[in-house]
Write a protein that holds these residues in place. Structure first.
Motif, short mmCIF file in Angstrom:
data_model
loop_
_atom_site.label_atom_id
_atom_site.label_comp_id
_atom_site.label_asym_id
_atom_site.label_seq_id
_atom_site.Cartn_x
_atom_site.Cartn_y
_atom_site.Cartn_z
N PRO A 85 -8.07 -21.87 10.23
CA PRO A 85 -9.38 -22.19 9.15
C PRO A 85 -10.54 -22.99 9.74
CG PRO A 85 -7.34 -23.53 8.62
CD PRO A 85 -6.81 -22.58 9.63
N GLN A 86 -10.24 -23.64 11.00
CA GLN A 86 -11.16 -24.50 11.86
C GLN A 86 -12.29 -23.31 12.23
OE1 GLN A 86 -8.06 -24.67 11.89
NE2 GLN A 86 -7.60 -25.90 13.85
N ASP B 296 -1.42 -20.15 22.19
CA ASP B 296 -1.23 -21.20 21.27
C ASP B 296 0.03 -21.38 20.86
OD1 ASP B 296 -1.80 -22.96 19.54
OD2 ASP B 296 -3.72 -22.55 18.69
N ARG C 271 1.23 -23.04 18.58
CA ARG C 271 1.35 -23.09 17.07
C ARG C 271 1.23 -21.57 16.36
NH1 ARG C 271 -3.59 -26.19 15.69
NH2 ARG C 271 -4.16 -24.48 17.30
N ARG D 254 -11.87 -24.70 25.00
CA ARG D 254 -11.47 -23.96 23.84
C ARG D 254 -12.12 -24.68 22.54
NH1 ARG D 254 -7.66 -24.99 19.71
NH2 ARG D 254 -6.49 -23.31 19.35
N ALA E 169 -13.20 -25.95 19.36
CA ALA E 169 -12.60 -26.83 18.39
C ALA E 169 -12.68 -26.48 16.96
CB ALA E 169 -13.12 -28.51 18.39
N GLU E 170 -14.24 -26.32 16.69
CA GLU E 170 -14.23 -25.76 15.25
C GLU E 170 -15.77 -25.30 15.03
OE1 GLU E 170 -14.38 -29.24 12.78
OE2 GLU E 170 -15.94 -30.07 13.82
N ASP F 11 -20.82 -25.61 9.59
CA ASP F 11 -22.30 -25.34 9.04
C ASP F 11 -23.07 -26.51 8.75
OD1 ASP F 11 -21.16 -26.37 6.82
OD2 ASP F 11 -21.95 -24.70 5.31
N TRP F 12 -22.62 -27.71 9.30
CA TRP F 12 -23.36 -28.87 9.09
C TRP F 12 -24.10 -29.28 10.22
CZ3 TRP F 12 -21.22 -32.78 12.11
CH2 TRP F 12 -19.71 -32.68 12.20
N GLU G 129 -15.36 -28.50 24.03
CA GLU G 129 -15.57 -29.38 24.96
C GLU G 129 -15.99 -28.45 26.19
OE1 GLU G 129 -12.16 -31.44 26.56
OE2 GLU G 129 -13.08 -32.46 28.07
N THR H 295 -15.35 -27.82 29.57
CA THR H 295 -14.52 -28.86 30.70
C THR H 295 -14.78 -28.68 32.06
OG1 THR H 295 -13.02 -26.83 30.93
CG2 THR H 295 -12.48 -28.18 29.02
N VAL I 281 -18.59 -33.05 25.55
CA VAL I 281 -18.54 -32.15 24.30
C VAL I 281 -19.77 -31.58 23.68
CG1 VAL I 281 -17.68 -32.49 21.93
CG2 VAL I 281 -16.35 -33.65 23.55
#
Ligand SMILES: Cc1cc2nc3c(=O)[nH]c(=O)nc-3n(C[C@H](O)[C@H](O)[C@H](O)COP(=O)(O)OP(=O)(O)OC[C@H]3O[C@@H](n4cnc5c(N)ncnc54)[C@H](O)[C@@H]3O)c2cc1C
Ligand code: SF4
Lengths: 152, 290, 666
Positions: C354-355, C405, C407, C467, C469-470, C473-474, C489, C491, C496
């Motif tokens: 969802p991120q 990943d 997960r 990778r 992170a997210e 829209d802000w 980030e 790397t 970041v």
């Protein structure tokens, strides 16, 4: 942030102990656990950060006059003696130790807390403090453990 | 319904409005919360930074006291307490070493802990035990027209979330909708509020707080609903500094229990709403009935 | 136990193999050989470095001759690997190949134990058991079973197409069964292909047409395999043919019916355009579809749903009368000797992360959606536009979505680095937008692929190693206002970064098909823990499975690009042809048989046999077993109440002496 969490993990792995324990980064972790649930390698980063903080305090090599470890130790002491935390008193102690000027800059907030009835001046405490203290000191045989005195 | 209740230090201090609204709302729903006898601080994040075993002993004392009450579940409203108590449960289960130390400490104090008692959040109790239908029945003053940004913060949903999704939790959304409120899509709902960094490193901490407030305003919310005393404090008490640094973001942040109280028609004076720095505006007038 | 020496004097040769350090590093082979020397009937007992080598086999052959050996035991690796080798050696030495017993002291002993002394004791026990057992071995003969020359290919992606054509061009008859209304698979959706950027349609369409034109190929689209019976060389397969409500023989693909449908506009998500456009209830998947036959979606068609439609399509079809609302599902049974499974992959569902905002922010798309957007035959006619119609000024690619990943999926999907760079180049070419690629590692190991990466760098595509992170829209700054912001980030730079862009492309990885477990069971294959079909050996038998006569090719075996898929498809076709051209398979004689005089005709064995190999002889009223069907599972042997069913190579005296050998302490 001096080092990103990823860099911290890499430094730990490469045995750069001093760099890691002196880094402010480990203290910047606010324990939101976002990284822990996000990590594609399922590394429990937040828990590792805790372990590093514990180690830094144990070895006394955290960044000096840096408010976060000071807060942690003040918290530790207050719990040890009172059993509970009185947030307003804790913050005052922190300011006195870390940055007394902060007291001045946040006077308006203090007044606001008084106005809204949230400023507590009397220590919250538990009754059976002796029991709690006994429990917390029960593992002193382990020489790695610290007593609040050392932590002070 | 009867639960053992662990309020935590914040609910007696900066977060007293949370307890002030939680208790009457639960009472209204027939939920009895029995406060633990002589509970101590859970240890929060700070204690864990100093000593892991002691942190677990600290939390385990509360768990042992709670088990003594014979209740089925322990309820705790503060996110930090929720996390620490659950985390301790996990640590005791997973680490024989910690379990040993904690058990010795408990025995020395004449306490026992089996590790079975679930530690739960009021949101979980309300949505899953009480049920939205029962809650809906108690609504006498629907929050119609009130635009609410649901803000969950971190520690209730991560990493031990069992009753809701870690990235897109919806229990509070559904609860607020049941009260008649309009729930504003708020993708930042599980972002960190800065935690104790707002106090220790304001530059870093307040930036996070600011984004949360600013985005709630931009998405048209009238109010932010929170489930954690530290989140509430961070989003409410720093508006002076925030305005000075980035400009005003005038939006109140209240506990979801306060909104429930309003919807249940409880008197405002009993819900601790006057304790806010940024006060909530009166509820929008209800549309005239046809 | 009484010894039943039917073959006169027993003279056993025993050989223990060091397998380099594999066995020798743990088991004291010399000691084992020494221990075995003393057993009754053992004439020769030796240890040797590599028994499977030529000199190793030569040893057996010579000893048979020199010492008049008539039984051989080899203690080495798994029989799966070398039983065949040693039986051949025994045969070459002039003995019946079944006067042989193999002991596995590698997988069963040295690889799984660390205590050298105990492992050696175990090796002795296992070897002793084999030596005692082999005394009772009888001379047996293999039987030959003919192989049916036809082949079934399941899945009409590029892999299935290539396998079918290879076989058909060699004169073999092929059934190609495809689930969708057209063959083509994923490749049919692409615009260009890496690393050469040649047009996908230009290289795929001719192969699809060749399938249609080839008389040796029976193409069954909109069909699935329902049942598989039999064994290598003799499979009976039932194919379910879903009704397309259009007669394939009569339809000429003029598509006038689609034009005439009562729905004036497309209304339902078009599967081929991954939902980016709408189709009608009657449609043809894409212009180059093979077969060129329309299909009616029964879930959407008014006539099929309610029976009340003006049926303008039927009018348009007029005299040809190809539309047939009465069509029913049909089952067809075919006989084939070999099966090639090429069922491909499915894409990772981006909503699971969802991120990344897929499904939340309209301008977050997946790579397959972008493939459709850049294709001139796609829903936008090849224009890369956002959902609001604007052309993006800046585009970011997020790599490894769902791949690598813990997960989600642990594996690397292997093609997404490359196809993302392909799409990145096409985006720059079509729109001139700024393109940033967020990667973990660039995996470009194929021929011409690293060069393709170089070209991407020179083309001005920005690469950020980190990778994502997210996606949010802000905005924090005015430049971010109204954009999607990627946080990652960097790397390499160690910072970041927040990068605002118009459009985000998620390089979703490959996953096993949703029904891979069902398909696996259907064809009696295995899956690795991730769900990809398992090859028999990762290096030496990459397209074989553990079931003889069933082969795998393409992405159903694991993520891979088109060249590798084609290579596997060719290999699978060759493996099938090797069997077909030999014409027969040898069947092991380890079958069950009935000792007629003991059989009481109770029939209890009949329903037990999973292969229906047992029948009751009408005249004698005794059970008989068809050796060609018997797989040697032993179920009936164990179940027969009168003990009248026995099994070659598993006779009572063989098994009892084996047990005795394990249990005797030296
Ligand atoms: C976005 C994207 C871009 C790519 N670009 C390139 C590129 O430029 N160059 C390159 O070399 N590679 C590229 N690839 C990789 C390429 O897609 C694969 O290598 C190739 O499609 C594999 O072909 P396949 O036949 O094995 O599988 P598929 O293409 O998946 O075909 C499988 C076929 O089997 C059918 N099927 C599935 N299950 C059944 C069943 N049970 N019964 C009957 N039929 C069934 C399916 O309907 C399908 O037609 C790309 C991949 C992606 C995702
Ligand atoms: S090919 Fe590239 S993008 Fe795809 S999973 Fe592997 S590393 Fe990630």
């Amino acid at each position: 942030m001096e080092h990103s969490p990823r860099q911290i993990m890499a430094l730990v792995r490469a045995d750069f102990k001093d760099e890691v324990l002196r880094s402010r980064s480990i203290w910047l972790c606010a324990s939101c656990y976002a990284c822990t649930v996000e990590c594609p390698r399922e590394i429990r980063i937040t828990d590792i950060m805790y372990a590093l903080k514990q180690r830094a305090i144990l070895e006394g090599i955290y960044p000096k006059r840096f408010p976060i470890p000071i807060l942690a130790k003040e918290f530790f002491k207050m719990v040890h003696s009172k059993g509970r935390i009185t947030e307003t008193l804790l913050v005052m102690r922190l300011f006195l130790r870390a940055n007394w000027r902060a007291v001045l800059s946040s006077w308006r907030q203090g007044i606001g807390l008084i106005r809204t009835g949230r400023f507590v001046l009397r220590h919250e405490r538990i009754e059976n403090r002796a029991q709690l203290a006994g429990m917390l000191d029960s593992d002193l045989h382990d020489e790695r453990r610290i007593t609040p005195k050392e932590a002070a | 319904m009867k639960y053992a209740y662990f309020p935590g230090c914040s609910l007696k201090g900066l977060g007293r409005a949370y307890e002030e609204s939680l208790l009457p709302v639960m009472e209204k729903l027939g939920v009895e919360l029995v406060e633990l006898n002589d509970w101590n601080c859970c240890g929060a994040t700070a204690y864990m930074s100093v000593d892991e075993t002691k942190a677990c002993i600290l939390a385990a004392r509360n768990l042992a006291i709670a088990e003594k009450t014979g209740s089925r579940d322990l309820v705790t409203p503060c996110s930090a307490c929720y996390l620490v108590l659950n985390k301790t449960k996990h640590y005791l289960k997973d680490s024989p070493e910690i379990r040993g130390s904690v058990q010795r400490a408990l025995e020395g104090a004449g306490l026992r802990y089996s590790g079975e008692m679930p530690v739960r959040h009021p949101l979980d109790i309300l949505v899953h035990d009480v049920g939205l239908d029962v809650i809906r029945e108690k609504v006498v003053r629907p929050l119609t027209g009130l635009k609410v940004a649901p803000y969950y913060g971190c520690q209730v949903v991560r990493p031990y979330a069992t009753f809701d999704d870690a990235w897109n939790p919806t229990t509070m959304d559904r609860l607020l909708a049941t009260l008649g409120a309009e729930v504003v899509p708020y993708p930042l709902k599980t972002k960190c509020c800065g935690g104790s960094l707002t106090g220790t490193l304001p530059d870093t901490g307040l930036r996070l707080t600011y984004i949360l407030l600013k985005e709630a305003v931009r998405r048209g919310a009238d109010v932010i609903a929170t489930i954690c005393p530290l989140c509430q404090f961070n989003l409410d008490a720093y508006h002076d500094q925030l305005t000075r640094q980035w400009g005003p973001v005038p939006i109140p942040t209240v506990y979801f229990t306060q909104l429930m109280g309003l919807a249940f028609g409880l008197p405002e004076s009993q819900l601790g709403l006057r304790r806010n720095f940024v006060r909530m505006k009166p509820l929008p007038a209800l549309p005239a009935r046809a | 136990m009484k010894t039943n020496l039917t073959n006169g004097d027993i003279r056993i040769g025993f050989y223990i193999c060091h397998c380099g350090h594999n066995i020798g590093g743990v088991v004291d082979c010399t000691a084992v050989a020494h221990e075995i020397t003393g057993l009754p009937g053992v004439v020769v007992s030796r240890d040797y470095k590599y028994m499977c080598s030529d000199p190793g086999q030569e040893l057996i052959r010579n000893d048979i001759r020199e010492h008049a050996l008539n039984r051989i035991v080899v203690a080495s690796c798994s029989p799966l690997l070398h039983e065949h080798t040693f039986r051949n050696a025994v045969e070459a030495g002039g003995l019946n190949r079944y006067f042989f017993q193999m002991v596995n002291i590698r997988e069963h002993d040295s690889w799984v134990h660390t205590d050298h002394a105990k492992a050696t004791t175990k090796a002795v026990a296992l070897a002793r058991a084999a030596v005692l057992r082999v005394r009772f071995h009888r001379a047996l003969e293999t039987t030959r079973v003919a192989i049916h020359p036809d082949v079934l290919v399941v899945g009409g992606g590029i892999s299935g197409i290539h396998a079918a054509l290879t076989l058909a061009n060699a004169g073999k008859k092929v059934y190609l069964v495809e689930r969708d209304p057209s063959i083509g698979g994923h490749m049919a959706k692409f615009d260009k292909t890496f690393p050469t950027l040649d047009c996908a349609a230009c290289i795929l369409t001719p192969k699809m047409s060749a399938v249609r034109a080839n008389k040796n190929i029976k193409l069954w689209t909109y069909s699935e395999v329902a049942k598989v019976d039999g064994y290598v060389g003799n499979y009976t397969v039932t194919v379910r043919r879903k009704p397309r409500y259009v007669n394939e023989e009569l339809c000429i693909g003029c598509q006038e019916c689609i034009e005439a449908c009562v729905f004036k506009e497309g209304k339902y998500p078009d599967e081929f355009n991954v939902g980016l456009s709408k189709r009608k209830p009657i449609y043809i998947p894409f212009p180059q579809a093979v077969p060129q036959v329309v299909v009616i979606d029964p879930e959407r068609c008014l006539q099929l749903k309610s029976g009340r439609c003006k049926k303008t399509c039927v009018e348009a079809c007029a005299d040809r009368q190809a539309i047939d609302f009465t069509q029913k599902e049909e089952m067809a049974e075919i006989k084939v000797g070999n099966i090639i499974v090429a069922t491909g992959f499915k894409l990772f569902d981006a909503k699971r992360i969802p991120q990344y905002g897929y499904g939340l922010y309209p301008n977050v798309v997946t790579s397959i959606e972008l493939e459709r957007l850049v294709t001139s035959s796609g829903p936008t006619g090849g224009e890369i536009i956002m959902r609001d119609g604007r052309t993006p000024q800046s585009v970011a690619f997020v790599l490894c979505v769902g791949s690598r990943d813990f997960r989600t999926n642990r594996w690397c999907s292997r093609t997404c680095c490359m196809h993302s760079m392909k799409l990145a180049q096409l985006v720059r070419e079509h729109t001139g937008a700024d393109v940033t690629v967020f990667y973990l590692d660039i995996r470009a190991p194929g021929k011409g692929c690293e060069e393709f990466y170089d070209k991407s760098l020179k083309d001005g595509i920005q690469f950020v190693r980190g990778r994502v992170a997210e996606v949010t829209d802000w905005a924090l700054t005015p430049e971010e206002e109204g954009k999607l912001v990627i946080r990652a980030e960097d790397t390499l730079a160690g910072v970041v970064r927040r990068i605002p862009v118009d459009m985000i492309v998620l390089a979703v990885g490959m996953e096993p098909q949703a029904d891979s477990q069902a398909v696996r069971r259907l064809f009696n294959m295995s899956c690795g823990s991730e769900g990809w079909f398992l090859e028999k050996h990762p290096k030496l038998a990459p397209v074989s499975t553990f079931t003889d006569g069933v082969f795998i090719a393409g992405c159903c075996q694991g993520p891979k690009d088109i060249p590798d898929s084609i290579a596997q498809a060719g290999a699978a076709a060759a493996e099938a042809m090797a069997l077909i051209d030999r014409g027969y398979i040898e069947q092991e004689p380890n079958t069950a048989y009935v000792v007629e005089e003991d059989c009481s005709g109770c029939k209890s064995c009949l329903p037990l046999c999973p292969y229906t190999a047992i029948t009751l002889d009408g005249t004698t009223q005794k059970a008989t077993i068809n050796a060609a069907l018997c797989k040697g599972c032993g179920t009936c042997v164990a179940a027969c109440p009168s003990g009248s069913i026995r099994q070659h190579l598993f006779e009572d005296d063989e098994i009892f002496s084996e047990i005795e050998g394990v249990l005797t302490h030296a």
